[in-house]
Design an enzyme around this catalytic site. Structure first.
Site, PDB file in Angstrom:
ATOM      1  N   HIS A 152       0.973  -1.014  -0.022  1.00 51.57           N
ATOM      2  CA  HIS A 152       0.063  -0.074   0.011  1.00 51.57           C
ATOM      3  C   HIS A 152       0.966   1.286   0.105  1.00 51.57           C
ATOM      4  O   HIS A 152       2.264   1.235  -0.123  1.00 51.57           O
ATOM      5  CB  HIS A 152      -0.860  -0.055   1.276  1.00 51.57           C
ATOM      6  CG  HIS A 152      -0.122  -0.376   2.514  1.00 51.57           C
ATOM      7  ND1 HIS A 152       0.408   0.766   3.252  1.00 51.57           N
ATOM      8  CD2 HIS A 152       0.179  -1.417   2.989  1.00 51.57           C
ATOM      9  CE1 HIS A 152       1.001   0.176   4.181  1.00 51.57           C
ATOM     10  NE2 HIS A 152       0.763  -1.226   4.200  1.00 51.57           N
ATOM     11  N   GLY A 153       0.759   2.395  -0.044  1.00 47.76           N
ATOM     12  CA  GLY A 153       1.064   3.493  -0.112  1.00 47.76           C
ATOM     13  C   GLY A 153       2.229   3.652   1.111  1.00 47.76           C
ATOM     14  O   GLY A 153       3.246   3.989   0.720  1.00 47.76           O
TER      15      GLY A 153
END
Length: 158
Positions: A14-15
């Site tokens: 994820h980010g």
């Protein structure tokens, strides 16, 4: 070279992982060890896109993980898995993992909150504690800049 860090996070890539963790632990290869994602071409593509650029991303089953790690042993490898039992299996197979970060096991039915992003049922708790049987440092941090917590020692107290 070889594995530089294994991370447990139900979100896999994820980010925060791509922006914070891969900057702190610059890897050449990210190996996602997740049976469901490895068998789904769309999920595999999305995970690969999440780290696109100079980092190669492989998505493999637990059964194929040791071979993928060995094929990339000359590179810096960042491992990702959703649950601690994956790392127990890899360690049982003889994979050398110097450090495992327990980052995100989120709220779900039957789980108790231990840290801001760590909710465990008895099986998850047992699997994290089981990691302590191997020569691996197991710690909890949400982001690399946080202070490391010896999660096994803390769980054994509770």
């Amino acid at each position: 070279m070889g594995v530089i860090l294994g991370r447990i996070d139900e979100r896999l890539i994820h980010g925060q992982m791509a922006l914070a963790w891969l900057r702190q632990y610059p890897a050449e290869v990210v190996i996602v060890v997740n049976d469901q994602s490895a068998k789904d071409p769309l999920q595999t593509m999305l995970l690969q896109m999440a780290v696109s650029g100079t980092v190669i991303c492989e998505v493999v089953t637990v059964t194929d993980a040791k071979a993928a790690i060995e094929l990339n042993s000359g590179k810096k490898i960042f491992l990702c898995a959703r649950t601690p039992d994956v790392y127990v299996r890899l360690l049982e197979m003889g994979v050398k993992i110097p450090q495992i970060n327990v980052g995100g096991l989120y709220s779900a039915a039957g789980r108790t909150q231990y840290y801001k992003t760590i909710f465990l049922d008895e099986k998850l708790k047992e699997d994290i504690i089981k990691l302590g049987q191997y020569p691996v440092k197991v710690e909890h941090r949400m982001v690399p800049q946080d202070a490391e917590t010896d999660i096994i020692a803390e769980l054994k107290k509770q």
